[in-house]
Design a protein around this motif. Sequence first.
Motif, PDB file in Angstrom:
ATOM      1  N   TYR A   4       0.836  -1.193   0.000  1.00 32.71           N
ATOM      2  CA  TYR A   4       0.000   0.000   0.000  1.00 32.71           C
ATOM      3  C   TYR A   4       0.878   1.253   0.000  1.00 32.71           C
ATOM      4  O   TYR A   4       1.879   1.308   0.704  1.00 32.71           O
ATOM      5  CB  TYR A   4      -0.924   0.010   1.216  1.00 32.71           C
ATOM      6  CG  TYR A   4      -1.854  -1.181   1.268  1.00 32.71           C
ATOM      7  CD1 TYR A   4      -2.927  -1.285   0.391  1.00 32.71           C
ATOM      8  CD2 TYR A   4      -1.649  -2.209   2.187  1.00 32.71           C
ATOM      9  CE1 TYR A   4      -3.780  -2.373   0.423  1.00 32.71           C
ATOM     10  CE2 TYR A   4      -2.496  -3.301   2.235  1.00 32.71           C
ATOM     11  CZ  TYR A   4      -3.558  -3.389   1.347  1.00 32.71           C
ATOM     12  OH  TYR A   4      -4.388  -4.462   1.375  1.00 32.71           O
ATOM     13  N   LYS A   5       0.477   2.254  -0.779  1.00 37.70           N
ATOM     14  CA  LYS A   5       1.236   3.508  -0.815  1.00 37.70           C
ATOM     15  C   LYS A   5       1.149   4.254   0.511  1.00 37.70           C
ATOM     16  O   LYS A   5       2.101   4.899   0.938  1.00 37.70           O
ATOM     17  CB  LYS A   5       0.711   4.396  -1.945  1.00 37.70           C
ATOM     18  CG  LYS A   5       1.151   3.955  -3.333  1.00 37.70           C
ATOM     19  CD  LYS A   5       0.724   4.978  -4.373  1.00 37.70           C
ATOM     20  CE  LYS A   5       1.240   4.600  -5.753  1.00 37.70           C
ATOM     21  NZ  LYS A   5       0.837   5.582  -6.782  1.00 37.70           N
ATOM     22  N   GLU A   6      -0.033   4.182   1.131  1.00 34.17           N
ATOM     23  CA  GLU A   6      -0.205   4.846   2.424  1.00 34.17           C
ATOM     24  C   GLU A   6      -1.286   4.134   3.230  1.00 34.17           C
ATOM     25  O   GLU A   6      -2.280   3.655   2.686  1.00 34.17           O
ATOM     26  CB  GLU A   6      -0.577   6.317   2.239  1.00 34.17           C
ATOM     27  CG  GLU A   6      -0.605   7.088   3.545  1.00 34.17           C
ATOM     28  CD  GLU A   6      -0.730   8.594   3.367  1.00 34.17           C
ATOM     29  OE1 GLU A   6      -0.611   9.333   4.361  1.00 34.17           O
ATOM     30  OE2 GLU A   6      -0.947   9.038   2.215  1.00 34.17           O
ATOM     31  N   THR A   7      -1.074   4.065   4.542  1.00 32.28           N
ATOM     32  CA  THR A   7      -2.045   3.473   5.459  1.00 32.28           C
ATOM     33  C   THR A   7      -2.678   4.576   6.293  1.00 32.28           C
ATOM     34  O   THR A   7      -1.985   5.463   6.802  1.00 32.28           O
ATOM     35  CB  THR A   7      -1.365   2.446   6.385  1.00 32.28           C
ATOM     36  OG1 THR A   7      -0.833   1.383   5.597  1.00 32.28           O
ATOM     37  CG2 THR A   7      -2.362   1.861   7.384  1.00 32.28           C
ATOM     38  N   PHE A   8      -4.004   4.526   6.419  1.00 34.19           N
ATOM     39  CA  PHE A   8      -4.747   5.528   7.172  1.00 34.19           C
ATOM     40  C   PHE A   8      -5.455   4.875   8.354  1.00 34.19           C
ATOM     41  O   PHE A   8      -6.137   3.851   8.197  1.00 34.19           O
ATOM     42  CB  PHE A   8      -5.799   6.212   6.284  1.00 34.19           C
ATOM     43  CG  PHE A   8      -5.221   7.020   5.162  1.00 34.19           C
ATOM     44  CD1 PHE A   8      -5.024   8.383   5.297  1.00 34.19           C
ATOM     45  CD2 PHE A   8      -4.866   6.406   3.962  1.00 34.19           C
ATOM     46  CE1 PHE A   8      -4.485   9.132   4.250  1.00 34.19           C
ATOM     47  CE2 PHE A   8      -4.331   7.147   2.924  1.00 34.19           C
ATOM     48  CZ  PHE A   8      -4.135   8.517   3.063  1.00 34.19           C
ATOM     49  N   GLY A  21      -2.876   9.681   8.429  1.00 36.69           N
ATOM     50  CA  GLY A  21      -2.181   8.979   7.356  1.00 36.69           C
ATOM     51  C   GLY A  21      -0.724   8.774   7.699  1.00 36.69           C
ATOM     52  O   GLY A  21      -0.096   9.646   8.311  1.00 36.69           O
ATOM     53  N   LEU A  43      -7.992   9.766  -1.276  1.00 36.20           N
ATOM     54  CA  LEU A  43      -7.302   8.475  -1.245  1.00 36.20           C
ATOM     55  C   LEU A  43      -6.953   7.975  -2.640  1.00 36.20           C
ATOM     56  O   LEU A  43      -7.727   8.167  -3.586  1.00 36.20           O
ATOM     57  CB  LEU A  43      -8.189   7.421  -0.559  1.00 36.20           C
ATOM     58  CG  LEU A  43      -8.634   7.710   0.875  1.00 36.20           C
ATOM     59  CD1 LEU A  43      -9.639   6.651   1.335  1.00 36.20           C
ATOM     60  CD2 LEU A  43      -7.440   7.740   1.820  1.00 36.20           C
ATOM     61  N   SER A  44      -5.836   7.329  -2.746  1.00 32.85           N
ATOM     62  CA  SER A  44      -5.503   6.638  -3.994  1.00 32.85           C
ATOM     63  C   SER A  44      -6.011   5.205  -3.884  1.00 32.85           C
ATOM     64  O   SER A  44      -6.335   4.732  -2.790  1.00 32.85           O
ATOM     65  CB  SER A  44      -3.981   6.624  -4.205  1.00 32.85           C
ATOM     66  OG  SER A  44      -3.345   5.789  -3.245  1.00 32.85           O
ATOM     67  N   GLU A  46      -4.372   2.667  -4.035  1.00 30.20           N
ATOM     68  CA  GLU A  46      -3.368   1.855  -3.349  1.00 30.20           C
ATOM     69  C   GLU A  46      -3.334   2.149  -1.848  1.00 30.20           C
ATOM     70  O   GLU A  46      -2.384   1.798  -1.157  1.00 30.20           O
ATOM     71  CB  GLU A  46      -1.977   2.080  -3.951  1.00 30.20           C
ATOM     72  CG  GLU A  46      -1.798   1.574  -5.370  1.00 30.20           C
ATOM     73  CD  GLU A  46      -2.438   2.498  -6.402  1.00 30.20           C
ATOM     74  OE1 GLU A  46      -2.556   3.709  -6.097  1.00 30.20           O
ATOM     75  OE2 GLU A  46      -2.834   2.009  -7.472  1.00 30.20           O
ATOM     76  N   SER A  47      -4.375   2.800  -1.335  1.00 30.72           N
ATOM     77  CA  SER A  47      -4.428   3.138   0.093  1.00 30.72           C
ATOM     78  C   SER A  47      -5.078   2.004   0.885  1.00 30.72           C
ATOM     79  O   SER A  47      -5.886   1.231   0.355  1.00 30.72           O
ATOM     80  CB  SER A  47      -5.233   4.420   0.311  1.00 30.72           C
ATOM     81  OG  SER A  47      -4.642   5.510  -0.353  1.00 30.72           O
ATOM     82  N   CYS A 102      -3.510   3.728  12.854  1.00 28.51           N
ATOM     83  CA  CYS A 102      -2.650   3.767  11.657  1.00 28.51           C
ATOM     84  C   CYS A 102      -1.379   2.945  11.894  1.00 28.51           C
ATOM     85  O   CYS A 102      -1.011   2.104  11.064  1.00 28.51           O
ATOM     86  CB  CYS A 102      -2.285   5.213  11.319  1.00 28.51           C
ATOM     87  SG  CYS A 102      -1.054   5.386  10.009  1.00 28.51           S
TER      88      CYS A 102
END
Length: 323
Positions: A4-8, A21, A43-44, A46-47, A102
Amino acid sequence: MDKYKETFGVDISKDVFDVYGSKSGHSQFKNDSSGFKLFAKSLSKESLVVMEATGYYHYRLAQFLSKNGISVSVVNPLSVKRFIQMKLSKIKTDKSDAKAICNYGVSNEVPLYNALTDVQAECLQLFRLMDSYLKKRTATKNKLHGEEVLGIPSKYVYGSLKRDLNHLNKEVKRIEDRLLELVKQDQQQQLTLLTSIPGIGIKTALFLVVITDGFTKFEKASQLCSYVGITPTILESGSSVRGRSRISKVGNKKLRNLLFLCAFNACKHNKGCRAIYERIVAKGKSKKLALIAVANKLLKQAFAIAKSGLPYDENYVSILAKG
């Protein structure tokens, strides 16, 4: 979580939800449709969005994001709490909770949430409503018993309670009928498979399908048994404390009671259940304990049948559902 690009992390309450994030930091949105859309736009694909299971509050957001192609994980609040304790964090705010969730999502392999279908969602609502009515019905029965013990000093009070009980009985019956109608639309095959097991009737099969989401919630039969609360508990500590083996009272009470009633019939007509009942009684154990073991066996048979997709066969089930 490298994929994942980013985790929220999301901490959600009645009016707002706080987001943290792993790259973008803290933000806050309204807990309504406009807030959901605004958050989703940020969000993308990839999130990963991680939130705690908080009853009604998390459900709408999890459904919305999942249906819009965003990866969502709904985690046990107790797991996050223990994670925070391990980090020795003493700060408690909505912002810190979102950050902790997160960090939990980044540090752990979390399960992905699957959005419920409209049928599953309605079944869940009906099941919760029925649970509320069943508790009210038990309370009303207890009050009626109290009035009878007192000699019914007020006929008006007694009559009102009787009318209330009749109303609750009718509502529970209507909910059961609606549940059966919905599950037949969605899971007719599983209902047929489960009722092929000697001892399990249509109502028990219905409850099993609803509370397990068609047996997708659990990977092992032992997990389901623990959830329902028919795992025998033995009171024993060294050589000084001994107690009777008893049923675990943690779990779904309504389904547990249904399975216990099914156990009586299964002892007569279900080969595997009859064998375990006779074996336990022959060892001098109580008949109640033997019936608990039979209910446990029935649940394991139901799990094996549902997962295999094959109708009941006493020889096949005995291999899959040992214990």
